[in-house]
Motif scaffolding. Structure first.
Motif, PDB file in Angstrom:
ATOM      1  N   VAL A 356       0.842  -1.201   0.000  1.00 35.87           N
ATOM      2  CA  VAL A 356       0.000   0.000   0.000  1.00 35.87           C
ATOM      3  C   VAL A 356       0.873   1.244   0.000  1.00 35.87           C
ATOM      4  O   VAL A 356       0.637   2.190  -0.770  1.00 35.87           O
ATOM      5  N   ILE A 357       1.895   1.255   0.847  1.00 37.64           N
ATOM      6  CA  ILE A 357       2.769   2.425   0.964  1.00 37.64           C
ATOM      7  C   ILE A 357       3.540   2.649  -0.329  1.00 37.64           C
ATOM      8  O   ILE A 357       3.732   3.800  -0.764  1.00 37.64           O
ATOM      9  N   GLN A 358       3.972   1.583  -0.978  1.00 36.85           N
ATOM     10  CA  GLN A 358       4.678   1.722  -2.254  1.00 36.85           C
ATOM     11  C   GLN A 358       3.746   2.211  -3.351  1.00 36.85           C
ATOM     12  O   GLN A 358       4.121   3.094  -4.142  1.00 36.85           O
ATOM     13  N   LEU A 359       2.541   1.679  -3.408  1.00 35.30           N
ATOM     14  CA  LEU A 359       1.563   2.158  -4.397  1.00 35.30           C
ATOM     15  C   LEU A 359       1.283   3.642  -4.201  1.00 35.30           C
ATOM     16  O   LEU A 359       1.197   4.407  -5.176  1.00 35.30           O
ATOM     17  N   ALA A 360       1.128   4.046  -2.944  1.00 32.18           N
ATOM     18  CA  ALA A 360       0.872   5.461  -2.658  1.00 32.18           C
ATOM     19  C   ALA A 360       2.058   6.324  -3.087  1.00 32.18           C
ATOM     20  O   ALA A 360       1.871   7.396  -3.698  1.00 32.18           O
ATOM     21  N   LYS A 361       3.258   5.853  -2.791  1.00 33.57           N
ATOM     22  CA  LYS A 361       4.456   6.601  -3.184  1.00 33.57           C
ATOM     23  C   LYS A 361       4.515   6.771  -4.699  1.00 33.57           C
ATOM     24  O   LYS A 361       4.820   7.862  -5.204  1.00 33.57           O
ATOM     25  N   ASP A 362       4.222   5.705  -5.427  1.00 35.10           N
ATOM     26  CA  ASP A 362       4.249   5.770  -6.891  1.00 35.10           C
ATOM     27  C   ASP A 362       3.196   6.728  -7.434  1.00 35.10           C
ATOM     28  O   ASP A 362       3.327   7.232  -8.556  1.00 35.10           O
ATOM     29  N   ALA A 363       2.165   6.975  -6.631  1.00 37.17           N
ATOM     30  CA  ALA A 363       1.106   7.902  -7.036  1.00 37.17           C
ATOM     31  C   ALA A 363       1.311   9.303  -6.465  1.00 37.17           C
ATOM     32  O   ALA A 363       0.438  10.166  -6.595  1.00 37.17           O
ATOM     33  N   GLY A 364       2.464   9.543  -5.814  1.00 40.05           N
ATOM     34  CA  GLY A 364       2.768  10.878  -5.305  1.00 40.05           C
ATOM     35  C   GLY A 364       2.229  11.169  -3.924  1.00 40.05           C
ATOM     36  O   GLY A 364       2.098  12.336  -3.537  1.00 40.05           O
ATOM     37  N   ILE A 365       1.939  10.127  -3.132  1.00 43.85           N
ATOM     38  CA  ILE A 365       1.430  10.304  -1.772  1.00 43.85           C
ATOM     39  C   ILE A 365       2.419   9.646  -0.810  1.00 43.85           C
ATOM     40  O   ILE A 365       2.591   8.429  -0.841  1.00 43.85           O
ATOM     41  N   ALA A 366       3.057  10.432   0.031  1.00 48.92           N
ATOM     42  CA  ALA A 366       4.051   9.912   0.966  1.00 48.92           C
ATOM     43  C   ALA A 366       3.385   9.531   2.275  1.00 48.92           C
ATOM     44  O   ALA A 366       2.701  10.343   2.908  1.00 48.92           O
ATOM     45  N   LEU A 367       3.565   8.264   2.684  1.00 51.43           N
ATOM     46  CA  LEU A 367       3.069   7.765   3.961  1.00 51.43           C
ATOM     47  C   LEU A 367       4.255   7.355   4.834  1.00 51.43           C
ATOM     48  O   LEU A 367       5.349   7.105   4.333  1.00 51.43           O
ATOM     49  N   THR A 368       4.016   7.266   6.139  1.00 50.44           N
ATOM     50  CA  THR A 368       5.053   6.768   7.037  1.00 50.44           C
ATOM     51  C   THR A 368       5.471   5.371   6.602  1.00 50.44           C
ATOM     52  O   THR A 368       4.637   4.544   6.231  1.00 50.44           O
ATOM     53  N   GLY A 369       6.771   5.083   6.648  1.00 46.65           N
ATOM     54  CA  GLY A 369       7.301   3.832   6.137  1.00 46.65           C
ATOM     55  C   GLY A 369       6.701   2.597   6.779  1.00 46.65           C
ATOM     56  O   GLY A 369       6.284   2.616   7.949  1.00 46.65           O
ATOM     57  N   ALA A 370       6.653   1.521   6.030  1.00 47.66           N
ATOM     58  CA  ALA A 370       6.119   0.257   6.533  1.00 47.66           C
ATOM     59  C   ALA A 370       6.913  -0.197   7.748  1.00 47.66           C
ATOM     60  O   ALA A 370       8.139  -0.113   7.775  1.00 47.66           O
ATOM     61  N   GLY A 371       6.208  -0.651   8.766  1.00 46.47           N
ATOM     62  CA  GLY A 371       6.856  -1.151   9.969  1.00 46.47           C
ATOM     63  C   GLY A 371       7.309  -0.080  10.942  1.00 46.47           C
ATOM     64  O   GLY A 371       7.872  -0.400  11.989  1.00 46.47           O
ATOM     65  N   SER A 372       7.081   1.194  10.634  1.00 44.78           N
ATOM     66  CA  SER A 372       7.598   2.265  11.481  1.00 44.78           C
ATOM     67  C   SER A 372       7.022   2.244  12.891  1.00 44.78           C
ATOM     68  O   SER A 372       7.651   2.760  13.821  1.00 44.78           O
ATOM     69  N   THR A 373       5.864   1.672  13.077  1.00 47.55           N
ATOM     70  CA  THR A 373       5.236   1.651  14.396  1.00 47.55           C
ATOM     71  C   THR A 373       5.655   0.441  15.215  1.00 47.55           C
ATOM     72  O   THR A 373       5.072   0.158  16.266  1.00 47.55           O
ATOM     73  N   PHE A 374       6.697  -0.278  14.747  1.00 43.68           N
ATOM     74  CA  PHE A 374       7.228  -1.444  15.445  1.00 43.68           C
ATOM     75  C   PHE A 374       8.748  -1.300  15.598  1.00 43.68           C
ATOM     76  O   PHE A 374       9.397  -0.658  14.767  1.00 43.68           O
ATOM     77  N   PRO A 375       9.318  -1.895  16.649  1.00 40.62           N
ATOM     78  CA  PRO A 375      10.779  -1.867  16.785  1.00 40.62           C
ATOM     79  C   PRO A 375      11.469  -2.439  15.561  1.00 40.62           C
ATOM     80  O   PRO A 375      10.999  -3.418  14.963  1.00 40.62           O
ATOM     81  N   LEU A 376      12.582  -1.804  15.198  1.00 36.32           N
ATOM     82  CA  LEU A 376      13.398  -2.221  14.060  1.00 36.32           C
ATOM     83  C   LEU A 376      12.624  -2.188  12.745  1.00 36.32           C
ATOM     84  O   LEU A 376      13.024  -2.798  11.762  1.00 36.32           O
ATOM     85  N   HIS A 377      11.493  -1.496  12.726  1.00 35.35           N
ATOM     86  CA  HIS A 377      10.645  -1.370  11.533  1.00 35.35           C
ATOM     87  C   HIS A 377      10.168  -2.736  11.037  1.00 35.35           C
ATOM     88  O   HIS A 377      10.002  -2.944   9.838  1.00 35.35           O
ATOM     89  N   GLN A 378       9.927  -3.643  11.980  1.00 33.89           N
ATOM     90  CA  GLN A 378       9.523  -4.995  11.609  1.00 33.89           C
ATOM     91  C   GLN A 378       8.119  -5.287  12.126  1.00 33.89           C
ATOM     92  O   GLN A 378       7.935  -5.703  13.276  1.00 33.89           O
ATOM     93  N   ASP A 379       7.145  -5.021  11.299  1.00 34.01           N
ATOM     94  CA  ASP A 379       5.751  -5.359  11.591  1.00 34.01           C
ATOM     95  C   ASP A 379       5.552  -6.818  11.181  1.00 34.01           C
ATOM     96  O   ASP A 379       5.555  -7.145   9.997  1.00 34.01           O
ATOM     97  N   PRO A 380       5.388  -7.735  12.128  1.00 34.88           N
ATOM     98  CA  PRO A 380       5.343  -9.159  11.776  1.00 34.88           C
ATOM     99  C   PRO A 380       4.185  -9.532  10.862  1.00 34.88           C
ATOM    100  O   PRO A 380       4.256 -10.541  10.155  1.00 34.88           O
ATOM    101  N   ASN A 381       3.149  -8.713  10.869  1.00 33.56           N
ATOM    102  CA  ASN A 381       1.999  -8.991  10.016  1.00 33.56           C
ATOM    103  C   ASN A 381       1.947  -8.103   8.776  1.00 33.56           C
ATOM    104  O   ASN A 381       1.039  -8.250   7.961  1.00 33.56           O
ATOM    105  N   ASP A 382       2.909  -7.173   8.643  1.00 34.45           N
ATOM    106  CA  ASP A 382       2.895  -6.227   7.527  1.00 34.45           C
ATOM    107  C   ASP A 382       1.489  -5.654   7.363  1.00 34.45           C
ATOM    108  O   ASP A 382       0.891  -5.703   6.303  1.00 34.45           O
TER     109      ASP A 382
END
Length: 417
Positions: A356-382
């Motif tokens: 989702v975040i990559q699709l948004a970026k490709d469309a010109g919408i910047a979102l907080t990076g994937a996993g940012s709300t988890f330690p080491l940016h690792q969201d186990p469920n993405d």
């Protein structure tokens, strides 16, 4: 998930995404920054305290060195806001994150006032991290090589059963908490959870809870929730030094030039001041005086926050309306409905947040990076995406959120395909 409806509308969703990219957008929802309108609420600060107006109520010449605790003028206002004795509140420079970093660093170098040895001499240091949580908190403990252990958030705060089990380990030295309008879920810790954290037994005698009350007065309504005095709860429970408490004016006045506050037990403050007096001679007292004059008293703080609420609430309402209209029928996402704070937590279909975040970026919408709300940016469920509605004007925000909804649907279509 309504797989049938997704399949029926897959072609339309793909066309909508191509139309979105054709708009050549450049929109940013990455950080919870105040808008220009919000910053304008504090423009009076730019003329305070004014020429010849530099003496605090106790006679302190704020232009000079000294007064490590900060001037009482602003400490009293903030103590009243938080329901604390003024003696337990220090006023510092603009960033509470700086204080948090210092405390962890000093615990590693010197040990706390309750530590048998500096943390750097421990075989391992572990830290409890409720998730989803605040990325900059995790970055601090990551920088010191701390092993971060996640526990889930609940409607009343963190999962206390999980926390009680973890603190049986003497290597568990600390815990991050954003107790009110938590980043990013908007959850406010209940009194029951606050008291449980204050009273629980811990194997480490120097266990500390980093109580970052950054959003204590950041309501999105016309009322303010009770601020629980966890320092008093801990003292009553026989654990007087458990909490290191933080707050600031960063999203109340000017984000980069406000006042931060550190509150704790008398023993913890004495330990802090011992090293802080070596690090520096005193905070920016002229700025503290300006803030004290700007607010006047605790009610003045709340009146400023009602202006912020009036500015922010329509933006949050717009985000929630679009999420409801665009995604509810498909069952591919869920989201929080905060009554305060700066964020909305969006959970998308497992395994699709990064897409989702990559699709948004490709469309010109910047979102907080994937996993940012988890330690080491690792969201186990993405799964989790933090939405920050505060900065853009409502019209831009609506365009961005409509685009985000399209990206959520397209990622779900790709997943089931």
């Amino acid at each position: 998930m309504n797989t049938e409806l997704l399949q029926q509308n897959a072609a339309e969703i793909r066309r909508a995404y191509e139309d979105l990219k054709a708009k050549d957008l450049n929109l940013d929802l990455t950080r919870g920054k105040p808008s220009a309108e919000q910053l304008d609420f504090s423009d009076e600060l730019l003329s305070l305290p004014g020429a010849g107006n530099y003496v605090a109520k106790d006679g302190t010449d704020t232009r000079n060195y000294g007064n490590l605790k900060g001037i009482k003028d602003i400490r009293q206002i903030w103590a009243d806001v938080q329901g604390l004795p003024v003696e337990q509140v220090l006023a510092e420079d603009s960033s509470s994150l700086n204080i948090e970093f210092d405390l962890v660093s000093w615990a590693f170098h010197f040990g706390t006032n309750d530590s048998p040895r500096p943390w750097s001499q421990e075989e391992k240091v572990k830290w409890i991290c409720p998730v989803p949580g605040y990325d900059r908190h995790f970055s601090i403990t990551e920088a010191f090589g701390v092993e971060m252990i996640t526990v889930p958030m609940t409607e009343d705060g963190c999962d206390m059963d999980a926390v009680r089990e973890l603190v049986k380990d003497p290597q568990v030295k600390g815990m991050w908490v954003v107790p009110m309008f938590s980043n990013p879920t908007g959850v406010t810790f209940s009194e029951e959870t606050c008291r449980a954290l204050a009273a629980m037994d811990t194997a480490a005698p120097d266990f500390r809870i980093m109580w970052d009350n950054a959003y204590a007065v950041h309501t999105l309504t016309d009322s303010f929730p009770e601020i629980h005095n966890v320092i008093a709860f801990a003292e009553e429970a026989g654990n007087p030094n458990r909490f290191w408490c933080f707050s600031s004016t960063s999203k109340i006045t000017f984000a980069g030039s406000g006042v931060s506050f550190f509150a704790s037990s008398a023993e913890n403050l004495a330990w802090y001041e011992k090293t802080a007096s070596i690090r520096g001679i005193g905070p920016n007292k002229v700025n503290q005086l300006a803030h004290a004059q700007f607010f006047g008293d605790a009610e003045g703080v709340r009146q400023v926050m009602l202006k912020h609420s009036a500015s922010l609430a329509p933006k949050f309402q717009a985000v929630l309306r679009i999420l409801d209209e665009r995604l509810s029928d498909y069952g591919v996402a869920s989201w929080t409905r905060p009554e305060g704070g700066y964020f909305i937590s969006l959970d998308v279909l497992d395994g699709t947040a990064a897409r989702v975040i990559q699709l948004a970026k490709d469309a010109g919408i910047a979102l907080t990076g994937a996993g940012s709300t988890f330690p080491l940016h690792q969201d186990p469920n993405d799964r989790n995406i933090r939405l920050a509605p505060s900065l853009p004007p409502v019209e831009e925000l609506e365009t961005a959120m409509d685009g985000v909804a399209t990206c959520v649907l397209l990622a779900a279509v790709e997943k089931i395909s």
